[in-house]
Design a protein around this motif. Structure first.
Motif, short mmCIF file in Angstrom:
data_model
loop_
_atom_site.label_atom_id
_atom_site.label_comp_id
_atom_site.label_asym_id
_atom_site.label_seq_id
_atom_site.Cartn_x
_atom_site.Cartn_y
_atom_site.Cartn_z
N SER A 128 33.80 23.57 43.18
CA SER A 128 35.15 23.47 42.94
C SER A 128 35.97 24.70 43.59
O SER A 128 35.75 25.82 43.66
N PRO A 129 36.94 24.24 44.43
CA PRO A 129 37.74 25.02 45.06
C PRO A 129 38.36 26.16 44.38
O PRO A 129 38.43 27.26 44.95
N GLU A 130 38.77 25.97 43.25
CA GLU A 130 39.65 27.13 42.35
C GLU A 130 38.62 27.92 41.63
O GLU A 130 39.12 28.78 40.93
N LYS A 131 37.35 27.71 41.76
CA LYS A 131 36.46 28.35 40.88
C LYS A 131 35.84 29.62 41.63
O LYS A 131 35.75 29.51 42.65
N ASN A 132 35.83 30.88 40.93
CA ASN A 132 35.01 32.14 41.60
C ASN A 132 33.50 31.84 41.52
O ASN A 132 33.25 31.96 40.55
N PRO A 133 33.13 31.76 42.64
CA PRO A 133 31.41 31.61 42.52
C PRO A 133 30.67 32.68 42.16
O PRO A 133 29.71 32.57 41.50
N LYS A 134 31.16 34.08 42.04
CA LYS A 134 30.29 35.11 41.69
C LYS A 134 30.49 35.28 40.29
O LYS A 134 29.46 35.54 39.42
N PHE A 135 31.57 34.89 39.50
CA PHE A 135 31.99 34.81 38.17
C PHE A 135 30.65 33.67 37.44
O PHE A 135 29.93 34.04 36.51
N TYR A 136 30.74 32.46 38.06
CA TYR A 136 29.74 31.50 37.44
C TYR A 136 28.29 31.70 37.81
O TYR A 136 27.46 31.27 37.19
N PHE A 137 28.05 32.42 38.91
CA PHE A 137 26.63 32.81 39.10
C PHE A 137 26.12 33.90 38.30
O PHE A 137 24.94 33.83 37.97
N ALA A 138 26.95 35.01 37.81
CA ALA A 138 26.54 35.75 36.88
C ALA A 138 26.37 34.98 35.36
O ALA A 138 25.45 35.38 34.72
N LYS A 139 27.21 34.07 35.33
CA LYS A 139 27.10 33.32 34.11
C LYS A 139 25.55 32.46 33.98
O LYS A 139 24.98 32.56 33.24
N TYR A 140 25.25 31.86 35.26
CA TYR A 140 24.07 31.28 35.46
C TYR A 140 22.95 32.06 35.49
O TYR A 140 21.92 31.71 34.93
N PHE A 141 23.34 33.22 35.84
CA PHE A 141 21.80 34.06 35.73
C PHE A 141 21.42 34.71 34.85
O PHE A 141 20.50 34.67 34.28
N LEU A 142 22.45 35.07 33.69
CA LEU A 142 22.13 35.21 32.36
C LEU A 142 21.43 33.90 31.66
O LEU A 142 20.43 34.16 30.84
N PHE A 143 21.96 32.96 31.93
CA PHE A 143 21.25 31.54 31.30
C PHE A 143 19.80 31.32 31.97
O PHE A 143 19.07 31.13 31.20
N PHE A 144 19.59 31.78 33.27
CA PHE A 144 18.56 31.54 33.91
C PHE A 144 17.38 32.46 33.47
O PHE A 144 16.21 31.86 33.02
N ILE A 145 17.91 33.71 33.04
CA ILE A 145 16.82 34.72 32.58
C ILE A 145 16.46 34.37 31.26
O ILE A 145 15.22 34.43 30.85
N LYS A 146 17.21 33.62 30.34
CA LYS A 146 17.09 33.23 28.85
C LYS A 146 16.08 32.02 29.02
O LYS A 146 15.15 32.08 28.23
#
Length: 245
Positions: A128-146
């Motif tokens: 998505s053009p308006e989304k910050n990729p770093k923020f959503y990667f950090a969110k995914y990283f926590l999800f992935f670890i879990k």
């Protein structure tokens, strides 16, 4: 024993094989990570060769045989692709880091539909053009670890089980975990959270995306999660894409 299977998949990567074929590594929704051969994929006329491309979401029909390590694709349809990611340096960096996590830390033929769905969703958000990729990667990283069984604690002290809030001094030790101020006094701390950083960590672990943060805070959390995985998983050597891009 062989069977014909149909499943959705994320294309993790691909490489040339022989004169005309390619080998692709897929993360499938129903069978986990799988290596497949796409015969004739290097021909300019090969439709399937164009569809089986890195980061595409595809539906595939595979001749699966238990006695071989590389399976054979017979057909593929494109479900989603992410042109904005591929045209944006920053977005590509974090999408590639997602792929690295899947390649390094998921097992062959180990189904994980929730992780598959989460991966498709993170690509949609990063695209998505308006989304910050770093923020959503950090969110995914926590999800992935879990999801791979190494949940990073975010809510309670690992020693006394006291609920943690952003107005407390929170410390972290690789062996002990997250600690409240009292428990942290008697133990070595490898990392001390600021109030803002701990609040960001807690928000990232929930559905709350409405929070103020800085790029430096996101970088710090991603670095901490990367070190957490390195500490717990010997074979994990870190995310090269975060350093190369």
């Amino acid at each position: 024993m062989s069977e014909i299977i149909k499943t959705d998949a994320v294309v993790l990567n691909k490489l040339n094989y022989g004169d005309t074929s390619k080998i692709a590594h897929l993360f499938t929704r129903d069978f986990g990570k799988m290596s497949v051969i796409v015969k004739g994929a290097r021909s300019p006329k090969s439709k399937i060769g164009m569809i089986v491309d890195t980061m595409n979401i595809i539906q595939v029909i595979i001749y699966k045989k238990e006695t071989r390590d590389i399976q054979l694709i017979s057909a593929a349809d494109l479900l989603k692709h992410f042109p904005i990611i591929k045209e944006d340096f920053e977005k590509m960096k974090y999408a590639t880091a997602v792929i690295e996590l899947l390649v390094q830390l998921t097992a062959e033929l180990d189904p994980h539909p929730k992780l598959y769905d989460g991966t498709v969703r993170i690509f949609e958000l990063i695209n998505s053009p308006e989304k910050n990729p770093k923020f959503y990667f950090a969110k995914y990283f926590l999800f992935f670890i879990k999801e791979i069984g190494y949940q990073f604690p975010t809510t309670h002290c690992s020693v006394c089980n006291k609920e943690l809030t952003a107005d407390m001094q929170v410390n972290y030790n690789y062996d002990t975990g997250i600690m409240c101020e009292v428990c942290g006094k008697d133990r070595m701390s490898h990392f001390r959270f600021t109030k803002e950083l701990f609040n960001l960590l807690q928000c990232l672990s929930t559905k709350n995306n409405n929070i103020k943060y800085s790029d430096r805070e996101l970088d710090t959390l991603i670095m901490l999660l990367e070190k957490f995985l390195k500490y717990n998983i010997d074979e994990f050597k870190g995310l090269r894409s975060l350093k190369i891009f």
